[in-house]
Design a protein around this motif. Sequence first.
Motif, mmCIF file in Angstrom:
data_model
loop_
_atom_site.group_PDB
_atom_site.id
_atom_site.type_symbol
_atom_site.label_atom_id
_atom_site.label_comp_id
_atom_site.label_asym_id
_atom_site.label_seq_id
_atom_site.Cartn_x
_atom_site.Cartn_y
_atom_site.Cartn_z
ATOM 1 N N HIS A 69 0.719 -1.068 0.022
ATOM 2 C CA HIS A 69 -0.225 -0.020 0.019
ATOM 3 C C HIS A 69 0.898 1.258 0.146
ATOM 4 O O HIS A 69 1.359 1.534 0.952
ATOM 5 C CB HIS A 69 -0.966 -0.052 1.110
ATOM 6 N N HIS A 71 1.012 5.549 -2.196
ATOM 7 C CA HIS A 71 0.501 6.320 -2.998
ATOM 8 C C HIS A 71 1.768 7.194 -3.582
ATOM 9 O O HIS A 71 2.213 8.079 -2.981
ATOM 10 C CB HIS A 71 -0.431 7.382 -2.413
ATOM 11 N N HIS A 224 -9.094 1.463 0.912
ATOM 12 C CA HIS A 224 -8.850 1.515 2.379
ATOM 13 C C HIS A 224 -10.063 0.967 3.422
ATOM 14 O O HIS A 224 -10.978 1.205 2.882
ATOM 15 C CB HIS A 224 -8.703 3.104 2.488
ATOM 16 N N ASP A 312 2.313 3.445 2.900
ATOM 17 C CA ASP A 312 0.993 4.434 2.652
ATOM 18 C C ASP A 312 1.829 5.571 2.081
ATOM 19 O O ASP A 312 2.850 5.582 1.379
ATOM 20 C CB ASP A 312 0.396 4.683 4.042
HETATM 21 ZN ZN LIG Z 1 -3.458 4.959 1.635
#
Ligand SMILES: [Zn+2]
Length: 448
Positions: A69, A71, A224, A312
Amino acid sequence: VNALLVRDATLVPMDGPADDPVGHARIGCIRVRKDRIADLLPPGAAREPGEGVVDARGLVATPGFVQGHVHFCQTLFRGLADDLPLMDWLRERIWPLEAAHDARSTAASAELSLAELVRGGTTTVQVMESVHHAEESFAAAAAAGVTATLGNCLMDVPGDGVPPRLVLSAGESLRRCEALIREFHGRGRLRFALSPRFILSCSEGLARDAAALAAQHGLPVHTHAAEHPAEVSLVQARFGRSYVTALHGQGLLGPRTSLAHCVHTTDADRQVMLATGTAVLHCPSANLKLGSGIAPIAAYARAGLRIALGADGAPCNNRLSALTEARQAALLQACAAGPGAWPAARALEAATCGGARALGLENDVGSLAPGKRADILLFDLESLGLAGGGDLASRLVYAATEGDLRHVLVGGRWAVRDGELVGIDGAGVRERAEAARSALLTRAGLAR
Ligand SMILES: [Zn+2]
């Protein structure tokens, strides 16, 4: 043809039995052909004609790390959204910044992410991108040669502080998904994942259509879930049921689905995750930084759920380091569930073969074994701070840092050699990132 012999490393293949994944560690050699591991050999294996040799005596070889995970599009926002709880973090910073992205800033953010990830040994990654410009992130991942699962995030619910530019109709959202599937899914090392941002930003109709599209093409679903107590309360109030059971009601769970966070789940949530074979993406640093809480990872693992780790976004971490997340995850479970409940070996498993299982990629990456992709990390664990031996999983998870990672092979090709990126112009990446970041801040109205 790429032909390489990694000779006389301490191999940590991560192919041991379920109760001892690190168990098969030994001195040996790795034979690489093209982008694959051709063989694991005893120490002192002879070089074949035309084969390059990496002298790995004293180095520890592990599979490349898997992060479930991340971004890419948020890496330019590092340091721009500190010290806020989740919903404020989204409304005041992340959404306005994502809305201000253009193609160039998205590309700059993705290449910056990939340079950091590869330098830190992450060779497989699942990425949720923004509503727009996801094609830039696919292109950057392809150029870096990593194994990447990406998707444009789906947001069709206006209000709640979401900038209008980030809201797309369900129809337009799905058309974009279909275009990205056609252009990128299955190309090289790329997969497409349906990526509803979270349940509050995605209508039930869009969620159901996304689930149907995923089923039609056999695609992963990445979203999420149950991250922060305030968010969980909003979901309970809006849907009249717990977070993960609400996602299940929309048809989004299943063995190809992975849920980031799962910090605050009910018994019913856990039962439905188990029954559907849904995987958990654990992001311990982000959970701490946003004040979200500690996910019950030891309990999830005991129950048999698959677990991957993830950094993240850079604005809620602020690193993209697999080693940091592995250490953080093991320390948190020692605190929450007791020392030994989810020890270093489990964290190393989640960062490698376990993470690969969580993403459905276990036949391809996550361990050092013949036929697997030649994603190989070589650590020097003999620095002053680390020398002295001891359990390998403990040394890697609790003690090692990125500075101890000497070489990285991505698909049999040098990506890091003697600590330096190969084939990526780090200075150019930084320059493009700085230029893109200042233009982005101006567009977002956040320039100082
Ligand atoms: Zn996230």
